[in-house]
Motif scaffolding. Structure first.
Motif, PDB file in Angstrom:
ATOM      1  N   GLU A   3       0.819  -1.211   0.000  1.00 29.28           N
ATOM      2  CA  GLU A   3       0.000   0.000   0.000  1.00 29.28           C
ATOM      3  C   GLU A   3       0.850   1.256   0.000  1.00 29.28           C
ATOM      4  O   GLU A   3       0.411   2.308  -0.452  1.00 29.28           O
ATOM      5  CB  GLU A   3      -0.931   0.002   1.220  1.00 29.28           C
ATOM      6  N   ASP A   4       2.097   1.127   0.495  1.00 28.14           N
ATOM      7  CA  ASP A   4       2.993   2.275   0.525  1.00 28.14           C
ATOM      8  C   ASP A   4       3.375   2.725  -0.879  1.00 28.14           C
ATOM      9  O   ASP A   4       3.327   3.911  -1.214  1.00 28.14           O
ATOM     10  CB  ASP A   4       4.243   1.923   1.332  1.00 28.14           C
ATOM     11  N   ILE A   5       3.757   1.774  -1.732  1.00 29.28           N
ATOM     12  CA  ILE A   5       4.157   2.120  -3.096  1.00 29.28           C
ATOM     13  C   ILE A   5       2.967   2.655  -3.881  1.00 29.28           C
ATOM     14  O   ILE A   5       3.082   3.617  -4.641  1.00 29.28           O
ATOM     15  CB  ILE A   5       4.761   0.891  -3.812  1.00 29.28           C
ATOM     16  N   ASP A   6       1.820   2.043  -3.675  1.00 26.74           N
ATOM     17  CA  ASP A   6       0.614   2.516  -4.361  1.00 26.74           C
ATOM     18  C   ASP A   6       0.328   3.973  -4.002  1.00 26.74           C
ATOM     19  O   ASP A   6       0.063   4.796  -4.887  1.00 26.74           O
ATOM     20  CB  ASP A   6      -0.571   1.633  -3.967  1.00 26.74           C
ATOM     21  N   SER A   7       0.391   4.305  -2.723  1.00 21.91           N
ATOM     22  CA  SER A   7       0.105   5.680  -2.314  1.00 21.91           C
ATOM     23  C   SER A   7       1.152   6.635  -2.878  1.00 21.91           C
ATOM     24  O   SER A   7       0.827   7.744  -3.312  1.00 21.91           O
ATOM     25  CB  SER A   7       0.056   5.781  -0.796  1.00 21.91           C
ATOM     26  N   ALA A   8       2.420   6.198  -2.899  1.00 21.99           N
ATOM     27  CA  ALA A   8       3.485   7.064  -3.419  1.00 21.99           C
ATOM     28  C   ALA A   8       3.271   7.373  -4.894  1.00 21.99           C
ATOM     29  O   ALA A   8       3.418   8.521  -5.332  1.00 21.99           O
ATOM     30  CB  ALA A   8       4.846   6.400  -3.205  1.00 21.99           C
ATOM     31  N   LEU A   9       2.941   6.367  -5.674  1.00 26.66           N
ATOM     32  CA  LEU A   9       2.772   6.587  -7.111  1.00 26.66           C
ATOM     33  C   LEU A   9       1.534   7.441  -7.394  1.00 26.66           C
ATOM     34  O   LEU A   9       1.534   8.247  -8.328  1.00 26.66           O
ATOM     35  CB  LEU A   9       2.694   5.256  -7.839  1.00 26.66           C
ATOM     36  N   ARG A  10       0.500   7.281  -6.592  1.00 24.79           N
ATOM     37  CA  ARG A  10      -0.663   8.151  -6.773  1.00 24.79           C
ATOM     38  C   ARG A  10      -0.292   9.611  -6.513  1.00 24.79           C
ATOM     39  O   ARG A  10      -0.783  10.523  -7.180  1.00 24.79           O
ATOM     40  CB  ARG A  10      -1.796   7.718  -5.836  1.00 24.79           C
ATOM     41  N   VAL A  11       0.564   9.820  -5.529  1.00 25.55           N
ATOM     42  CA  VAL A  11       1.008  11.177  -5.214  1.00 25.55           C
ATOM     43  C   VAL A  11       1.834  11.752  -6.355  1.00 25.55           C
ATOM     44  O   VAL A  11       1.650  12.901  -6.773  1.00 25.55           O
ATOM     45  CB  VAL A  11       1.809  11.161  -3.893  1.00 25.55           C
ATOM     46  N   VAL A  12       2.771  10.957  -6.886  1.00 27.09           N
ATOM     47  CA  VAL A  12       3.604  11.432  -7.994  1.00 27.09           C
ATOM     48  C   VAL A  12       2.749  11.743  -9.213  1.00 27.09           C
ATOM     49  O   VAL A  12       2.927  12.768  -9.884  1.00 27.09           O
ATOM     50  CB  VAL A  12       4.689  10.394  -8.337  1.00 27.09           C
ATOM     51  N   GLU A  13       1.806  10.850  -9.526  1.00 29.80           N
ATOM     52  CA  GLU A  13       0.944  11.065 -10.689  1.00 29.80           C
ATOM     53  C   GLU A  13       0.102  12.323 -10.532  1.00 29.80           C
ATOM     54  O   GLU A  13      -0.292  12.938 -11.526  1.00 29.80           O
ATOM     55  CB  GLU A  13       0.049   9.848 -10.894  1.00 29.80           C
ATOM     56  N   ALA A  14      -0.190  12.706  -9.299  1.00 33.52           N
ATOM     57  CA  ALA A  14      -0.996  13.912  -9.063  1.00 33.52           C
ATOM     58  C   ALA A  14      -0.157  15.180  -9.064  1.00 33.52           C
ATOM     59  O   ALA A  14      -0.698  16.272  -8.890  1.00 33.52           O
ATOM     60  CB  ALA A  14      -1.736  13.779  -7.729  1.00 33.52           C
ATOM     61  N   GLY A  15       1.166  15.046  -9.250  1.00 34.93           N
ATOM     62  CA  GLY A  15       2.016  16.222  -9.377  1.00 34.93           C
ATOM     63  C   GLY A  15       2.729  16.652  -8.116  1.00 34.93           C
ATOM     64  O   GLY A  15       3.348  17.718  -8.087  1.00 34.93           O
ATOM     65  N   TYR A  16       2.677  15.845  -7.061  1.00 35.78           N
ATOM     66  CA  TYR A  16       3.369  16.194  -5.827  1.00 35.78           C
ATOM     67  C   TYR A  16       4.831  15.724  -5.878  1.00 35.78           C
ATOM     68  O   TYR A  16       5.203  14.904  -6.708  1.00 35.78           O
ATOM     69  CB  TYR A  16       2.655  15.576  -4.629  1.00 35.78           C
ATOM     70  N   ARG A  17       5.643  16.236  -4.955  1.00 34.30           N
ATOM     71  CA  ARG A  17       7.080  15.956  -4.955  1.00 34.30           C
ATOM     72  C   ARG A  17       7.446  14.998  -3.827  1.00 34.30           C
ATOM     73  O   ARG A  17       7.077  15.213  -2.669  1.00 34.30           O
ATOM     74  CB  ARG A  17       7.878  17.245  -4.784  1.00 34.30           C
ATOM     75  N   ILE A  18       8.181  13.947  -4.181  1.00 36.66           N
ATOM     76  CA  ILE A  18       8.719  13.008  -3.195  1.00 36.66           C
ATOM     77  C   ILE A  18      10.234  13.034  -3.306  1.00 36.66           C
ATOM     78  O   ILE A  18      10.787  12.839  -4.391  1.00 36.66           O
ATOM     79  CB  ILE A  18       8.201  11.578  -3.419  1.00 36.66           C
ATOM     80  N   GLY A  19      10.905  13.281  -2.198  1.00 32.37           N
ATOM     81  CA  GLY A  19      12.359  13.289  -2.173  1.00 32.37           C
ATOM     82  C   GLY A  19      12.904  12.058  -1.468  1.00 32.37           C
ATOM     83  O   GLY A  19      12.192  11.356  -0.755  1.00 32.37           O
ATOM     84  N   SER A  20      14.185  11.797  -1.672  1.00 28.78           N
ATOM     85  CA  SER A  20      14.868  10.671  -1.031  1.00 28.78           C
ATOM     86  C   SER A  20      16.120  11.205  -0.345  1.00 28.78           C
ATOM     87  O   SER A  20      16.955  11.848  -0.979  1.00 28.78           O
ATOM     88  CB  SER A  20      15.232   9.602  -2.061  1.00 28.78           C
ATOM     89  N   ASP A  21      16.244  10.926   0.952  1.00 28.50           N
ATOM     90  CA  ASP A  21      17.363  11.455   1.727  1.00 28.50           C
ATOM     91  C   ASP A  21      18.113  10.309   2.401  1.00 28.50           C
ATOM     92  O   ASP A  21      17.619   9.722   3.375  1.00 28.50           O
ATOM     93  CB  ASP A  21      16.841  12.424   2.790  1.00 28.50           C
ATOM     94  N   PRO A  22      19.315   9.960   1.926  1.00 24.78           N
ATOM     95  CA  PRO A  22      20.062   8.853   2.534  1.00 24.78           C
ATOM     96  C   PRO A  22      20.591   9.171   3.926  1.00 24.78           C
ATOM     97  O   PRO A  22      21.071   8.273   4.618  1.00 24.78           O
ATOM     98  CB  PRO A  22      21.203   8.623   1.539  1.00 24.78           C
ATOM     99  N   TYR A  23      20.519  10.450   4.338  1.00 27.49           N
ATOM    100  CA  TYR A  23      21.018  10.827   5.659  1.00 27.49           C
ATOM    101  C   TYR A  23      19.895  10.999   6.681  1.00 27.49           C
ATOM    102  O   TYR A  23      20.139  11.419   7.810  1.00 27.49           O
ATOM    103  CB  TYR A  23      21.832  12.115   5.558  1.00 27.49           C
ATOM    104  N   LEU A  24      18.673  10.667   6.282  1.00 28.57           N
ATOM    105  CA  LEU A  24      17.531  10.707   7.191  1.00 28.57           C
ATOM    106  C   LEU A  24      17.348   9.284   7.733  1.00 28.57           C
ATOM    107  O   LEU A  24      16.670   8.452   7.149  1.00 28.57           O
ATOM    108  CB  LEU A  24      16.283  11.182   6.431  1.00 28.57           C
TER     109      LEU A  24
END
Length: 808
Positions: free
Chosen positions: A578-599
């Motif tokens: 469900e996590d990946i599904d929600s993430a892709l829905r967010v990206v498709e809607a135009g929102y920004r997801i970042g990735s931080d290796p130091y978090l």
């Protein structure tokens, strides 16, 4: 007596009393006011007069022979023709108990003797001008202004008949609110009324003149949608659900979020309005199981699920997975071999094309790994921490939601909660443990005592939950932070994690995925392998891919969301990831997801191959579900850039095809060996084959080197773990993950969805298996089977010494 009509005719009144003086006095006052008057001396005689003509109002005594007034009003309220007729008691029985009895039996007013005649006439006027109506006969619901339940059910029955006659089906949708009980407990009935009114405002703005919004007999909301297709209904209801979830309702000055629940059913398949409500209600109950804002269509098995489940067949269950593994080898190896053989016998050699496809797939995968690794060497950084403004705090309220299934995670959850309470965040930090447990556990008492002592900690038991998605969605009812971190029950966050996460939020990101680091690598070689693999995923692949494809992925845990976006998006419990599904829905809607290796957060890895198999199988099938649901829509999405669409193709399409391509070396080698008269006749030193083999073999070590360079210092200090990973990956681990990816697709095709929770135990990760699903640690869910891990060696170039004319 009967009064004559006058010029100012106000209507007719029936006066019932055995006291002739009272009858005369009342009749005189009503006649003077312009009423026509009919009289009766008992309840029985009054029924005779009512059978002749129905007046506008009845004025009746209580104490009378033959039939008293209480019995009379009972008879009126039992008669469908007379139940709405206004009746006023005029009696000498003035005890409070008499007044209560009369009103409960259905009287509309109660006047005691002696009385003031002008007051009596005024009250008769009021009932004539504003006649009372039983609640179930109101056209409009008084609390919301929508159609009353009686009106709605009548219209539902008419619409059902129209659908059957015309052949153009309408739909019934039922809408509920998951928070109704908690709102009633907190604000009382006044708060419930406020919520109902505001929800009704939203419904009124959505429905068209041809549609009907109203109340249902159980107090919920209903929507009648005539002549609508299933797709249109689903889209309309999805929009309505998201609109309600995105609206903060105002209750006595407090802002409250609600979780709409929607179930619907087509009207051409039901036998009655009652059955339509029953079936849509069953679908609504399924929506409540997930709390993911999706409208649920009724399916016949929903009503049958209350029956006793069939007993499992242990032998068949044990053989299911081995059969599926064998089936994938038949499909991936045996079947292609016979296709090559039959095509060759028919005069068509398709193996050169197949060989090029395999080599191309390996090269593309290897190049992708190199590019991601190089881009990860300089990961994106958030801006500096914000400064205090105007003397106030620079950091907004934040929340942490920890999702747990306690029978499997009881040993580690207390350690997790205490770690969150030690997080150093300058603003208000709320910690919510949302959990489910089928049996009472001692740790619940300890957690309850901690919640009593620590005001920042809230303990939320989600009754009936069967998934992490339900736990997180339920927690959103009480979340107070402007941004929310989502975690599994074994995650220990770094002290500065929320401060660093907010730096991303302040820079305009909507979601940021952190870097989970394995903390139990000493437990077993499996845990050590996963520890290095997680560094490849979260320290290399995710940051590199976020740069390459211009979007990141939320992986289910150690991820931070803008709270309002999370409320509007939710997690879908029907999805295994469900996590990946929600993430892709967010990206498709135009929102920004970042990735931080130091978090950083630190988590537990599986410690046995069986536990790892169970975890990765669920992830792989979940990714396949996501690929089926998102790939084609994303490729057509005009809001995505070309690089983002390519990223969706590589992330969702390529990863599902590659595990099948990677095994094509085996049928190709078998075919060439068969045609050449044995493997000893094959030429293994063709330059293209040699160069491709060297390149693909180099990818694994270089990816491991990238991971070592970017790894968390605690993991990088264990150099031997990286050497172990190289050996394990080259010997079997790469193909082990590809087998899982192929079997997962077969399981999805066979509609198999029974999964074991990832085992947890404090410090070891070795708790007993079994139970409900409670984890989905996301991007790793892709990357352990991602085609960008370590590609397999390509097959030899099809060249042999006995038949030069047939070489490639």
């Amino acid at each position: 007596m009967t009064g004559r009509a006058v010029a100012d005719d106000r209507g007719a009144v029936l006066v019932v009393d055995d006291d002739e003086m009272i009858v005369g006095l009342v009749a005189q006052g009503l006649l003077a006011a312009g009423y026509r008057v009919t009289t009766a001396s008992s309840g029985a005689e009054a029924l005779e007069r009512l059978a002749e003509a129905v007046p506008d109002v009845v004025v009746s005594d209580v104490n009378m022979p033959d039939m008293d007034g209480f019995t009379l009003v009972q008879r009126l309220r039992e008669d469908s023709r007379l139940r709405s007729l206004p009746l006023l008691f005029l009696t000498s029985r003035a005890e409070a108990a008499d007044v209560v009895s009369g009103m409960r039996l259905g009287a509309d007013d109660y006047i005691t003797k002696p009385f003031d005649l002008p007051v009596l006439v005024a009250r008769v006027d009021a009932k004539r001008l504003r006649p009372p109506l039983p609640a179930d006969r109101l056209q409009t619901d008084r609390r919301t202004g929508l159609a009353s339940s009686a009106t709605f059910m009548d219209e539902l029955d008419r619409e059902r008949e129209r659908a059957l006659r015309s052949g153009r089906s309408g739909h019934l949708a039922l809408l509920g609110l998951n928070e109704s009980g908690s709102i009633r407990a907190r604000f009382g009935e006044r708060g419930v009324d406020e919520v109902l009114r505001q929800v009704a405002d939203v419904l009124g703005a959505v429905v068209t003149p041809l549609e009907t919004a109203g109340r249902t007999p159980d107090g919920g909301f209903g929507l009648l949608l005539p002549e609508t297709s299933s797709d249109d209904v689903r889209d309309l209801l999805q929009g309505l659900s998201e609109r309600l979830a995105g609206r903060r309702l105002d209750i006595e000055g407090s802002k409250v979020s609600v979780t709409p629940l929607v179930g619907y059913v087509p009207l051409d398949a039901v036998q009655s309005a009652k059955q339509a409500v029953e079936q849509a209600g069953a679908a609504l109950e399924h929506a409540q199981m997930h709390l993911d804002l999706r409208p649920i269509a009724y399916r016949p098995e929903m009503l049958a699920e209350a029956a006793a489940p069939r007993q499992p067949r242990p032998l068949l269950e044990r053989l299911r997975t081995p059969f599926q593994v064998a089936l994938t080898f038949v499909i991936g190896i045996v079947l292609p071999y016979f296709v090559y053989l039959l095509a060759d016998r028919a005069g068509f050699d398709i193996t050169p094309f197949a060989y090029l496809v395999v080599v191309f797939s390996l090269l593309v995968t290897g190049i992708a790994i190199w590019v991601e690794g190089l881009l990860a060497l300089n990961p994106a950084q958030p801006p500096p921490a914000p400064e205090e403004q105007d003397g106030g705090p620079a950091y907004p309220p934040a929340s942490a939601v920890i999702a747990a299934y306690l029978p499997n995670e009881a040993a580690t959850v207390l350690e997790t909660v205490e770690a969150f309470l030690r997080v150093n965040y300058p603003g208000d930090l709320q910690v919510v443990l949302a959990y489910n447990s089928p049996v009472p556990l001692p740790v619940e008492r300890v957690l309850g005592e901690l919640a009593q002592r620590e005001t920042r900690f809230t303990l939320l038991k989600v009754e009936g939950s069967t998934s992490k998605a339900q736990n997180v969605n339920a927690a959103l009812q009480i979340v107070t932070g402007e941004f929310t971190g989502v975690f599994d029950a074994d995650h220990l966050p770094a002290a500065d994690s929320f401060v660093r996460a907010y730096r991303w939020m302040a820079d305009g990101y909507d979601v940021v995925q952190g870097h989970p680091v394995v903390r139990n690598g000493d437990a077993s070689w499996v845990a050590r392998t996963v520890a290095v693999e997680f560094e490849m995923i979260y320290a290399v692949s995710h940051p590199g891919r976020a740069k390459l494809h211009q979007f990141g992925i939320f992986g289910g845990s150690n991820g931070y969301w803008r709270t309002q976006l999370l409320r509007e998006t939710r997690f879908r419990g029907s999805m295994l990831t469900e996590d990946i599904d929600s993430a892709l829905r967010v990206v498709e809607a135009g929102y920004r997801i970042g990735s931080d290796p130091y978090l950083i957060s630190r988590e537990l890895a599986p410690t046995t191959l069986q536990a790892l198999w169970d975890q990765r199988m669920r992830w792989a099938q979940g990714w396949f579900q996501v690929s089926l649901g998102h790939l084609f829509g994303a490729l057509r999405n005009p809001g995505l850039t070309p690089r983002q669409r390519f990223g969706f193709f590589f992330l969702l399409g390529w990863r599902e095809v590659y595990p099948w391509l990677s095994v094509q070396m085996f049928p190709l080698i078998a075919f060439y060996a068969h045609r050449a008269g044995g493997p000893q006749h094959l030429d293994w030193f063709v330059p293209v084959f040699v160069l491709t083999t060297i390149f693909t073999l180099s990818v694994g070590p270089w990816q491991t080197l990238f991971a070592y360079r970017q790894a968390d210092p605690e993991i990088r200090a264990r150099t031997a773990w990286f050497w172990l990973y190289l050996v394990v990956a080259s010997v079997f681990y790469t193909e082990y993950k590809n087998v899982i990816a192929r079997v997962a697709q077969v399981k999805q095709a066979m509609r198999e969805k029974a999964w074991k929770v990832t085992p947890r135990a404090a410090g070891t990760g070795g708790a007993p298996e079994g139970g409900l699903t409670a984890q989905a640690v996301g991007p790793a869910a892709n990357d352990p089977e991602h085609p960008a891990d370590e590609p397999l060696v390509p097959p030899p170039l099809p060249h042999h010494t006995t038949s030069p004319s047939r070489t490639s």
